[in-house]
Design an enzyme around this catalytic site. Structure first.
Site, PDB file in Angstrom:
ATOM      1  CB  ILE A 148      -3.399   5.674   2.486  1.00  0.00           C
ATOM      2  CG1 ILE A 148      -2.289   4.561   2.501  1.00  0.00           C
ATOM      3  CG2 ILE A 148      -3.629   5.925   3.942  1.00  0.00           C
ATOM      4  CD1 ILE A 148      -1.171   5.123   3.161  1.00  0.00           C
ATOM      5  CE1 TYR A 200       0.593   1.544   4.324  1.00  0.00           C
ATOM      6  CE2 TYR A 200       0.657  -0.374   4.571  1.00  0.00           C
ATOM      7  CZ  TYR A 200       0.819   0.691   5.035  1.00  0.00           C
ATOM      8  OH  TYR A 200       1.367   0.693   6.200  1.00  0.00           O
ATOM      9  CB  CYS A 201       1.901   3.906  -1.769  1.00  0.00           C
ATOM     10  SG  CYS A 201       0.775   3.730  -3.121  1.00  0.00           S
ATOM     11  CB  THR A 202      -0.223   7.634  -0.423  1.00  0.00           C
ATOM     12  OG1 THR A 202       1.480   8.160   0.585  1.00  0.00           O
ATOM     13  CG2 THR A 202      -1.021   9.919   0.006  1.00  0.00           C
TER      14      THR A 202
END
EC number: 1.14.-.-
Length: 327
Positions: free
Chosen positions: A212, A183-185
């Site tokens: 996210i 996952y990332c922003t």
């Protein structure tokens, strides 16, 4: 009641012809409507965060959706009281996401349009978080993780994204045979990194679709299992994600107390992002180390017009001096 400013986060991997000219034209349009923000344009696509009032952001979204290949580009929208940017930048880069592959050969880079991990909805990602047999890997930088992260996620010991491939290779035996979810922003880094994992031979790779920010807005999961705040690359610095049972996980760089306030180290040649209170920022001259506190270019000292006597006094209060490095 709706807030007056909208912040748009978006990306799209799509071939852009004459990307340098595209970037120049894009900047001209953004300035013509009064938009603020930061956009990267490359041959492989576009990645940006911009802000403006409702009318301005609507004009921008309509404009982008009119461009070839971008008709279905997904804008993630936040409402805020104030602008998230002070200026407008559109820059051309070789890549919108740089993986730092060791051969530095762009021809060997990952194309997410051809190879990427399976998309997971927020609910599917939450289920993965609760699955003991699934490895959840945070692909962001260390300072982003330290402010907030998913419960149980692995924190790679990296200062920036391009260090991640080597870190994974160094730890390959720990999770090569497991399901790996990343996952990332907002999703742009995971599109490429999950594809790299697939190319490396990982058999079951997933990614949080929309990142996210989408997880935090999902009406079903409501950001649950996220601890802390989300670091964002604009004037807001941090935003909320968990709307169920939020907690603070950030710790003050100097004393370890709970903290969610980021500053950059006063030494411009260090510039490390550190969490600290205003009180400790003043106490330690915004320097993350003794060397940074006494550096002749310390920005905190110049911004606050501190005399040498004042600097010496503050250093003495923490057991330091201008010419003695603590043991």
């Amino acid at each position: 009641m709706a807030k007056p400013i909208r912040v748009l986060l978006y990306y799209k991997y799509v071939p852009i012809e004459n990307a340098e000219q595209f970037a120049a034209d894009h900047l001209a349009f953004c300035k013509s409507i009064g938009l603020k923000g930061r956009i990267l344009v490359a041959d492989e696509g576009i990645n940006g965060t911009v802000s403006g009032d409702y009318e301005t952001t609507q004009k921008y979204m309509d404009y982008v959706h009119s461009l070839p290949g971008m008709e279905d580009l997904w804008f993630k929208i936040d409402e805020e009281e104030e602008q998230a940017f002070k200026k407008m930048f559109v820059r051309y880069k070789k890549e919108i996401v740089h993986l730092g592959l060791e051969d530095n050969n762009f021809d060997s880079d990952i194309n997410p349009l051809e190879t990427t991990g399976a998309y997971l909805s927020p609910k599917e990602f939450k289920d993965a978080l609760l699955d003991e047999d699934t490895v959840v890997l945070d692909t962001r930088n260390d300072y982003e993780y330290d402010l907030g992260h998913f419960r149980g996620a692995i924190r790679p010991d990296i200062r920036n994204f391009r260090e991640l491939p080597q870190w994974v290779r160094d730890h390959k035996e720990e999770f090569m045979d497991k399901r790996v979810v990343v996952y990332c922003t907002g999703g742009v880094r995971c599109e490429k990194f999950s594809g790299w994992l697939v190319r490396e031979g990982y058999k079951d790779v997933g990614q949080l679709h929309g990142g996210i920010v989408t997880y935090g807005k999902d009406p079903e999961v409501q950001g649950e299992l996220w601890d802390g705040k989300l670091y964002v690359f604009d004037e807001r610095i941090a935003v909320d994600v968990n709307h169920v049972d939020p907690i603070v996980v950030g710790k003050d760089w100097f004393d370890g107390t709970p903290c969610e306030r980021y500053v950059n180290c006063g030494n411009p040649f260090c510039n490390r992002r550190i969490l600290t209170s205003e009180e400790n920022e003043d106490k330690y001259l915004r320097g993350c180390s003794h060397e940074c506190r006494v550096h002749p270019r310390n920005r905190y000292v110049s911004e606050n017009d501190l005399s040498q006597e004042e600097v010496v006094s503050r250093l003495a209060a923490i057991g330091e001096s201008l010419d003695v490095t603590p043991a």
